[in-house]
Design a protein around this motif. Structure first.
Motif, PDB file in Angstrom:
ATOM      1  N   LEU A 508      -3.168 -19.936  -1.896  1.00 59.62           N
ATOM      2  CA  LEU A 508      -4.044 -18.770  -1.904  1.00 59.62           C
ATOM      3  C   LEU A 508      -4.046 -18.156  -3.295  1.00 59.62           C
ATOM      4  N   SER A 509      -5.183 -17.585  -3.681  1.00 59.57           N
ATOM      5  CA  SER A 509      -5.253 -16.852  -4.948  1.00 59.57           C
ATOM      6  C   SER A 509      -4.483 -15.538  -4.805  1.00 59.57           C
ATOM      7  N   GLU A 510      -4.160 -14.943  -5.943  1.00 56.15           N
ATOM      8  CA  GLU A 510      -3.395 -13.689  -5.925  1.00 56.15           C
ATOM      9  C   GLU A 510      -4.170 -12.586  -5.199  1.00 56.15           C
ATOM     10  N   SER A 511      -5.487 -12.554  -5.385  1.00 63.67           N
ATOM     11  CA  SER A 511      -6.292 -11.517  -4.719  1.00 63.67           C
ATOM     12  C   SER A 511      -6.269 -11.694  -3.204  1.00 63.67           C
ATOM     13  N   LYS A 513      -3.882 -13.180  -1.495  1.00 62.57           N
ATOM     14  CA  LYS A 513      -2.523 -12.840  -1.050  1.00 62.57           C
ATOM     15  C   LYS A 513      -2.382 -11.338  -0.832  1.00 62.57           C
ATOM     16  N   LYS A 514      -2.957 -10.571  -1.774  1.00 61.17           N
ATOM     17  CA  LYS A 514      -2.889  -9.109  -1.647  1.00 61.17           C
ATOM     18  C   LYS A 514      -3.671  -8.629  -0.427  1.00 61.17           C
ATOM     19  N   ILE A 515      -4.863  -9.194  -0.230  1.00 56.78           N
ATOM     20  CA  ILE A 515      -5.675  -8.817   0.937  1.00 56.78           C
ATOM     21  C   ILE A 515      -4.932  -9.147   2.221  1.00 56.78           C
ATOM     22  N   TYR A 516      -4.284 -10.293   2.247  1.00 55.05           N
ATOM     23  CA  TYR A 516      -3.535 -10.725   3.431  1.00 55.05           C
ATOM     24  C   TYR A 516      -2.372  -9.761   3.720  1.00 55.05           C
ATOM     25  N   THR A 517      -1.633  -9.407   2.662  1.00 54.64           N
ATOM     26  CA  THR A 517      -0.495  -8.482   2.824  1.00 54.64           C
ATOM     27  C   THR A 517      -0.967  -7.119   3.315  1.00 54.64           C
ATOM     28  N   ASP A 518      -2.034  -6.597   2.689  1.00 59.73           N
ATOM     29  CA  ASP A 518      -2.563  -5.281   3.081  1.00 59.73           C
ATOM     30  C   ASP A 518      -3.076  -5.313   4.528  1.00 59.73           C
ATOM     31  N   ALA A 519      -3.697  -6.419   4.930  1.00 56.05           N
ATOM     32  CA  ALA A 519      -4.233  -6.535   6.290  1.00 56.05           C
ATOM     33  C   ALA A 519      -3.103  -6.530   7.316  1.00 56.05           C
ATOM     34  N   ARG A 520      -2.009  -7.219   6.996  1.00 58.65           N
ATOM     35  CA  ARG A 520      -0.861  -7.236   7.927  1.00 58.65           C
ATOM     36  C   ARG A 520      -0.255  -5.841   8.090  1.00 58.65           C
ATOM     37  N   LYS A 521      -0.162  -5.112   6.993  1.00 60.18           N
ATOM     38  CA  LYS A 521       0.357  -3.744   7.054  1.00 60.18           C
ATOM     39  C   LYS A 521      -0.559  -2.862   7.902  1.00 60.18           C
TER      40      LYS A 521
END
Length: 596
Positions: A508-511, A513-521
């Motif tokens: 996954l691209s860094e962007s 990865k960030k979207i994925y992390t924020d979505a899980r939160k």
């Protein structure tokens, strides 16, 4: 006759200067040409004067000779003047001549004057300086400085012990850095350079005590009569004039002063006494509780209300009085105690309080909210948007086209026209005219009035037997749950798509990865919020049971056009009825109309 004077030259301490012969062989190209085979003439120079002088000193002056005039004897024969001595002084090294007659030394050192066999004088300077030092003390006597100048040309060297002893004689006894003095002297002589303003002694500043401090633990009103919104517009309704506090809230902390921790000293050894901290005074007025916590004094609110600050005292007034209308001059009112409005509450403004709200005038298309009681001495013209809410009871003379909600009872003395009335207990209108016409009434325990409806058969809905405020709250909770569930589905969709991308590409691209992390939160937070809302929903459902004994009491007349709901049971008034009580018979599951 010309003269040659030597000034500013100090004799050496060793005494008389001995004559010294100095041989100088030169070629005089200007006055004579050396003939072939001629032997050079030896020009002997004798030292005639030697001594010390400082840079810039006038060391010699040449007074030119004045030629005499030719005379005559008695026979008229001319008598030539006598020859005069014309002194000649030649400047050498480190000597500057001004006006052709004045000779100045350009450096500190030794001046030597020599004379040759022709009577010509030569003057020169040799750099020569004894080592020297200078000790100074700052005006505040907190620092001593040392400047050292090394010797030049064989002058007397500096002695660090003498400098240290001199410091002590001058009274420099505190913080003297003897090692630094020795190092400075050695370094100056080694490098043959002056070292200036070295701090060789430092005093010690006192450590004063700390002043007492007053810290307010609440947000104090700024006094602003407007609020600047995010879009740059100014809202004059939101004014910041009241500092409101709640019961038992920590208002302020006074930190006690501390005494001085350590006296100081100057380099001259004088003591500087540490100053004690200054006391801060805050007096407790009415409704303020004070607790001594040792190093601090805490001030608490004993009641909810308005914080009053007068000079060095604070108090709490449980009543906030507005002597005029609530409008552009006052802005919206928000208070944690009780509020008394001596005028009206104008359209578009708010009055919100933790305590009772009393309005001596009228309420327009405004919002009035209290966690206690609301009393309106006159009327309420809501214009279909106004709201009056009380955690307990609402008492009002008349109301039209507005919404009134109360956790307890709603008392209407004169009339209510086309209003939405919701009471956690009862709606009562039995004083004066006591008439309720049109709109909607919801009351858990029922409605009591003189007149309900009118001869024009104005449509009106009455709901009794349930906690309708809780029902409203339940509807709001269900709406929030539905919204959060919808958002949760969207978040889970995003998470699923990113997982699929990762499975297909293996990275996954860094962007992303960030979207994925924020979505899980966000998913976790939404689940927590939904669970909490469902708990509130369950609690509301448990309190929505049918109220037994709910009734409608009519002291005069009730007219057709009125519909009465006992839970899900509907009863319509088909004809005018006088002096009746209307109840729901739970045994027979039917509505009964009984005379009073």
């Amino acid at each position: 006759m010309g003269k040659l004077g030597f000034k500013g030259i100090l004799k050496r301490k060793s005494g008389k200067v001995k004559d010294q012969k100095v041989v100088d062989v030169k070629k005089d190209r200007k006055k004579s040409e050396k003939k072939k085979g001629e032997v050079p003439i030896k020009d002997e120079r004798v030292l005639v004067k030697k001594g010390y002088a400082r840079k810039g000193d006038l060391i010699a002056t040449v007074h030119p000779a004045v030629l005499g005039k030719e005379g005559k004897n008695i026979l008229g024969e001319p008598i030539p003047p006598k020859e005069v001595y014309q002194p000649k002084l030649i400047a050498g090294k480190n000597v500057k001549v001004e006006d052709g007659t004045k000779y100045f030394l350009t450096t500190d050192g030794i001046v030597e004057v020599l004379k040759d066999s022709r009577g010509v004088f030569y003057i020169k300077g040799k750099i020569y300086r004894h080592g020297s030092y200078k000790i100074t003390v700052s005006d505040d006597e907190m620092k001593a400085y040392l400047t050292v100048i090394p010797p030049i040309g064989g002058g007397r060297s500096l002695n660090a012990d003498e400098i240290i002893e001199d410091c002590k004689k001058r009274g420099i006894v505190f913080g003297l850095k003897e090692k630094l003095i020795r190092e400075t002297v050695a370094k100056a002589e080694e490098n043959r350079e002056a070292i200036r303003d070295v701090v060789i002694a430092e005093g010690e500043e006192p450590i004063d005590g700390e002043d007492g401090k007053l810290e307010f633990k609440i947000r104090l009103a700024t006094g602003n009569r407007f609020k600047v919104l995010n879009n740059g517009k100014v809202d004059f309704k939101e004014q910041d004039l009241i500092t409101a506090v709640e019961e038992d809230e920590l208002i302020a902390v006074v930190k006690k002063p501390r005494s001085g921790q350590r006296d100081g000293h100057t380099v001259l050894g004088e003591k500087i006494e540490a100053k004690p901290g200054q006391q801060v005074t805050l007096e407790a007025g009415k409704n303020i509780r004070v607790e001594d916590k040792g190093d601090e004094i805490h001030f608490y609110a004993e009641i909810s209300g308005q914080l009053i600050r007068e000079r060095n005292s604070i108090s709490i007034d449980p009543l906030y009085v507005i002597d005029s209308d609530v409008g552009a001059k006052t802005g919206n009112i928000g208070f944690k105690g009780a509020v008394l409005v001596k005028g009206n509450v104008n359209d578009g403004f708010k009055v919100q309080a933790m305590g009772n709200i009393t309005i001596q005038g009228n309420v327009g298309k405004a919002i009035v909210q209290s966690k206690e009681n609301v009393i309106v001495n006159n009327g309420f013209a809501g214009k279909h948007n106004g709201l009056i809410y009380a955690g307990k009871d609402v008492t009002i003379k008349f109301a039209e086209n507005g919404t009134i909600k109360a956790g307890g009872n709603i008392f209407i003395s004169r009339a209510a026209l086309n209003c939405k009335l919701i009471a956690g207990d009862r709606v009562i209108s039995v004083k004066e005219k006591g008439q309720i016409i049109g709109g909607m009434v919801k009351a858990r325990r029922g409605l009591e009035a003189k007149i309900i409806g009118n001869e024009l058969e104005h449509k009106m809905d009455i709901f009794i037997g349930l906690d309708y405020l809780t029902e409203e709250k339940l509807t709001e909770i269900k709406g929030k749950i539905a919204k959060y569930v919808q958002n949760l589905k969207k978040v889970e969709l995003v998470i699923g798509k990113i997982k699929k991308i990762n499975e297909n590409s293996g990275m996954l691209s860094e962007s992303l990865k960030k979207i994925y992390t924020d979505a899980r939160k966000k998913k976790a937070l939404l689940k927590i919020a939904i669970d909490n809302l469902k708990k509130k929903e369950e609690k509301c459902l448990q309190s929505l049971s049918q109220e037994e004994g709910a009734e409608i009491i009519v002291h005069e007349s009730i007219y057709p056009g009125v519909k009465i709901y006992f839970g899900d049971k509907l009863y319509e008034i088909d004809s005018k009825k006088n002096n009746v009580k209307i109840v729901f018979d739970t045994n027979n599951q039917k509505v009964r109309v009984m005379p009073l």
